[in-house]
Write a protein that holds these residues in place. Structure first.
Motif, mmCIF file in Angstrom:
data_model
loop_
_atom_site.group_PDB
_atom_site.id
_atom_site.type_symbol
_atom_site.label_atom_id
_atom_site.label_comp_id
_atom_site.label_asym_id
_atom_site.label_seq_id
_atom_site.Cartn_x
_atom_site.Cartn_y
_atom_site.Cartn_z
ATOM 1 N N GLY A 54 0.813 -1.207 0.000
ATOM 2 C CA GLY A 54 0.000 0.000 0.000
ATOM 3 C C GLY A 54 0.847 1.256 0.000
ATOM 4 O O GLY A 54 1.877 1.322 0.665
ATOM 5 N N PHE A 55 0.418 2.238 -0.773
ATOM 6 C CA PHE A 55 1.018 3.572 -0.750
ATOM 7 C C PHE A 55 -0.080 4.514 -0.287
ATOM 8 O O PHE A 55 -1.080 4.699 -0.984
ATOM 9 C CB PHE A 55 1.522 3.963 -2.136
ATOM 10 N N SER A 56 0.105 5.097 0.891
ATOM 11 C CA SER A 56 -1.020 5.803 1.488
ATOM 12 C C SER A 56 -0.589 7.122 2.114
ATOM 13 O O SER A 56 0.606 7.411 2.268
ATOM 14 C CB SER A 56 -1.678 4.924 2.557
ATOM 15 N N ILE A 57 -1.600 7.895 2.490
ATOM 16 C CA ILE A 57 -1.376 9.122 3.232
ATOM 17 C C ILE A 57 -0.828 8.802 4.623
ATOM 18 O O ILE A 57 -0.926 7.673 5.107
ATOM 19 C CB ILE A 57 -2.679 9.927 3.357
ATOM 20 N N HIS A 58 -0.251 9.816 5.262
ATOM 21 C CA HIS A 58 0.250 9.682 6.629
ATOM 22 C C HIS A 58 -0.854 10.024 7.628
ATOM 23 O O HIS A 58 -1.856 10.658 7.261
ATOM 24 C CB HIS A 58 1.444 10.603 6.829
ATOM 25 N N PRO A 59 -0.696 9.621 8.888
ATOM 26 C CA PRO A 59 -1.738 9.881 9.879
ATOM 27 C C PRO A 59 -2.149 11.346 9.992
ATOM 28 O O PRO A 59 -3.342 11.645 10.123
ATOM 29 C CB PRO A 59 -1.115 9.373 11.181
ATOM 30 N N ALA A 60 -1.191 12.275 9.946
ATOM 31 C CA ALA A 60 -1.542 13.693 10.067
ATOM 32 C C ALA A 60 -2.422 14.145 8.906
ATOM 33 O O ALA A 60 -3.334 14.965 9.087
ATOM 34 C CB ALA A 60 -0.275 14.548 10.129
ATOM 35 N N GLN A 61 -2.160 13.614 7.718
ATOM 36 C CA GLN A 61 -3.015 13.939 6.576
ATOM 37 C C GLN A 61 -4.407 13.356 6.757
ATOM 38 O O GLN A 61 -5.416 14.005 6.443
ATOM 39 C CB GLN A 61 -2.396 13.394 5.295
ATOM 40 N N PRO A 207 3.045 21.734 5.265
ATOM 41 C CA PRO A 207 4.241 20.909 5.518
ATOM 42 C C PRO A 207 3.898 19.542 6.087
ATOM 43 O O PRO A 207 4.319 19.163 7.175
ATOM 44 C CB PRO A 207 5.022 21.758 6.522
ATOM 45 N N LEU A 208 3.132 18.763 5.319
ATOM 46 C CA LEU A 208 2.749 17.409 5.713
ATOM 47 C C LEU A 208 3.263 16.439 4.665
ATOM 48 O O LEU A 208 3.034 16.639 3.469
ATOM 49 C CB LEU A 208 1.227 17.277 5.837
ATOM 50 N N LYS A 209 3.950 15.388 5.109
ATOM 51 C CA LYS A 209 4.481 14.364 4.201
ATOM 52 C C LYS A 209 5.274 15.014 3.059
ATOM 53 O O LYS A 209 5.078 14.710 1.890
ATOM 54 C CB LYS A 209 3.357 13.499 3.639
ATOM 55 N N GLY A 210 6.156 15.919 3.418
ATOM 56 C CA GLY A 210 6.939 16.629 2.415
ATOM 57 C C GLY A 210 6.210 17.872 1.953
ATOM 58 O O GLY A 210 6.585 18.987 2.286
#
Length: 224
Positions: A54-61, A207-210
Motif C-alpha cells: 500500500g502507498f497511502s497518506i500519513h496519519p496527520a493527513q 508541511p505534511l508528508k513533504g
C-alpha cells in the motif's frame, strides 16, 4: 505502540484499530517505489507489480481529512487512488459521523481493491463506500452529483500530463463551490492547474508528508 496520535479527531476505536494495523504493516518495496529505481534512478513501474503493497497518506493527513470533512459537513467525497483503503477509512468515518453519504474510490489493481474492501468491512464502514475498480480517468467521469471533498494521490507516468493533472481536470467541474481538494504528491503540472485563479481554486501548501496541497473551490471565473 499506537501509530494514531492521542489527539486524533477520529475517536472510533474500531476504525482506529484497523488504521493502526495498516500503519504498522507499512513497508517500502525493494528496488524502489512507483517512480524510483535502484540508486535513485527514475523508473516508472506498473501498479499491478505492487498488488500487496500500500502507498497511502500519513496519519496527520488523514486526521486533517477527517477534521475538514466534519467541518464542512461532507457527505459526498472522492479519492484517487484507494490503494489498501487508508484514506478511505478517514473519509468514510467522517461521512458516517456527518450523518451518512457516499465515499467514491477508484483503484486500478483488483487485488488492492479487494483488500481495501476487507479493511472497510473490518472497520464497519463498507456500506458507505462506492469502490470502483479500473482506470480513474474512466471510473471517475461521472460522480453522480456535486462532491464536497476530493483527494488526489496518483501514480507517476513516464511522459505527458501526470495522472494527478488529468484527474483534477476531470473531477474539478463535479466539485461544488466550497469543496476542498487535497493533493499528496505536489506534481508540478497539478500545482500549475490548482494555483491558477482562472480555474476557480484558492490553494496553500502544507508541511505534511513533504508537501501537501490543500485547495478550496471558490468559483470557475478569473477574479472571483
Amino acid at each position: 505502540m499506537s501509530t494514531e496520535p492521542a489527539t486524533s479527531p477520529l475517536r472510533d476505536p474500531q476504525v482506529q484499530a484497523v488504521l493502526e494495523r495498516l500503519y504498522s504493516q507499512r513497508r517500502r518495496p525493494s528496488g524502489g517505489g512507483p517512480g524510483g529505481g535502484p540508486g535513485g534512478g527514475r523508473v516508472v513501474r506498473d501498479p499491478h507489480d505492487f498488488a500487496d503493497i500500500g502507498f497511502s497518506i500519513h496519519p496527520a493527513q488523514g486526521d486533517l481529512i477527517y477534521l475538514l470533512c466534519r467541518a464542512i459537513g461532507a457527505t459526498r467525497t472522492v479519492e484517487f487512488a484507494t490503494s489498501l483503503g487508508v484514506s478511505t477509512l478517514y473519509f468514510a468515518a467522517a461521512v458516517r459521523d456527518n450523518g451518512g453519504g457516499t465515499v467514491i474510490g477508484s483503484e486500478i489493481v483488483p487485488e488492492k481493491a479487494a483488500t481495501a474492501r476487507r479493511n472497510l468491512t473490518e472497520a464497519g464502514l463498507a456500506d458507505i463506500v462506492d469502490l470502483r475498480v479500473g482506470d480513474a480517468r474512466e471510473t471517475l467521469r461521472d460522480l453522480g452529483g456535486p462532491v464536497d471533498f476530493a483527494l488526489i494521490d496518483g501514480w507517476p507516468v513516464s511522459s505527458g500530463p501526470t495522472l494527478a493533472r488529468q484527474v483534477v481536470e476531470l473531477i474539478a467541474p463535479q466539485l461544488r463551490t466550497g469543496a476542498m481538494i487535497m493533493n499528496d504528491n505536489a506534481e508540478p503540472d497539478y500545482l500549475d492547474y490548482i494555483r491558477d485563479p482562472a480555474n476557480g481554486f484558492r490553494s496553500v501548501s502544507l508541511p505534511l508528508k513533504g508537501s501537501t496541497e490543500l485547495s478550496v473551490k471558490v468559483d470557475a471565473v478569473t477574479g472571483s
